[in-house]
Design a protein around this motif. Structure first.
Motif: not given
Length: 336
Positions: A158-170, A325-331
């Motif tokens: 998006s205009e805010q850069g690259l967004f990452q969402h990772v989720q692990v489900r047991n 789950e957790e998130t990260g962002r490169l902007y």
């Protein structure tokens, strides 16, 4: 301006490898489903900047053989495990020795695994792709991690850069060891008109772990050098000394991040990761200019084998039916 004019998501090879591309305004990114869902490119096309280390066309075979120091590979479980042993809930898993010189298992099982593309497309605010891998009794990873679970990655531009969402489900009936990291590999310089001498980085590190000759932590800390103190404040070159260093993560002003700045242009890349990443690794290829790796990691290296409490070591026991789950962002921050 319509959505299609500023955002696209489409399938097109990255060199000779299947990829899903995302575009939004002046940003573009590519992810490789068949090689660990590696986010292999993040670029500012307007300013001719490539933030991530990408393999060239004639390097693809080497990259496929060792897809660790390009892009953003997923590590699960991350980093080193002594003698390939992973004690868990009264038993011990035996991982293959992949670092023979030190007799360690290194980097887990997902950085070169095949992911499924669940969806990709655009909305009014972003372009996105969703990738997933499910481990079950018939999956080869189950041999080493005998659990039923799914890892899902969602990347968006998006205009805010690259967004990452990772989720692990047991999805199984017993507790799952949930240990995760990203071996994020950044170009320095990321602007081809600059040199590595133009670059400084800052990072929200705390203490440095003492490491053995096998690159395994003793459970004790080492005093920080004055240069490492600079990493926490005004910044220092990513190549000030050889680094294969392991630190605790200590958020500053509520944020857990690394900032890489090109002092010639004033452009900064901010790598903002969630506070669930309690550790950082930093690797700079023996202080060789070109790239370095600030790696957010949930757990201490070799955590199940270190005599330290699970919370400090970052060992997450994900209950049956549980979701982590957790998130990260490169902007990008544009200066000057």
């Amino acid at each position: 301006m319509t959505d299609k004019a500023i955002g696209r998501a489409f399938e097109q090879p990255f060199h000779d490898e299947a990829a899903v591309w995302l575009q939004w305004a002046n940003f573009e990114a590519a992810v490789l489903p068949n090689i660990g869902a590696n986010l292999i490119a993040f670029r500012d096309t307007l300013n001719s900047i490539s933030f991530l280390r990408e393999p060239a066309a004639d390097q693809m075979d080497d990259f496929r053989a060792r897809p660790i120091v390009h892009g953003i590979p997923l590590l699960f479980p991350p980093n080193r495990y002594e003698d390939g042993k992973f004690p868990w809930n009264g038993t011990t898993y035996n991982f293959p020795i992949t670092e023979e010189a030190r007799n360690n298992h290194l980097h887990g099982f997902f950085h070169n695994a095949k992911f499924d593309v669940l969806d990709y497309g655009t909305t009014k605010t972003e372009s996105f792709v969703v990738l997933s891998i499910s481990v079950h009794k018939d999956h080869p990873i189950y041999t080493y991690l005998p659990h039923t679970f799914t890892i899902q990655l969602r990347y968006s531009l998006s205009e805010q850069g690259l967004f990452q969402h990772v989720q692990v489900r047991n999805e199984g009936n017993d507790a799952l060891p949930c240990l995760i990291a990203f071996h994020t590999t950044l170009n320095a310089p990321f602007d081809s008109a600059s040199s590595s001498d133009d670059y400084r980085f800052q990072m929200t590190i705390g203490n440095r772990w003492e490491m053995s000759e096998r690159m395994l932590p003793s459970g004790k800390f080492q005093p920080l050098l004055k240069e490492e103190e600079l990493m926490k404040s005004e910044g220092i070159s990513p190549f000030w000394a050889p680094m294969d260093n392991h630190y605790t993560a200590v958020p500053q002003n509520g944020r857990n991040q690394m900032v890489l700045t090109d002092t010639r242009t004033g452009i900064s890349l901010v790598y903002d990761v969630g506070t669930a990443y309690k550790q950082w690794m930093i690797y700079n290829n023996n202080a060789t200019p070109g790239f370095f790796c600030p790696e957010p990691q949930t757990n201490l290296v070799n955590a199940p084998n270190v005599d330290i409490d699970a919370d400090t070591a970052g060992v997450v026991s994900l209950e049956p039916g549980g979701i982590w789950e957790e998130t990260g962002r490169l902007y990008v921050k544009y200066g000057k």
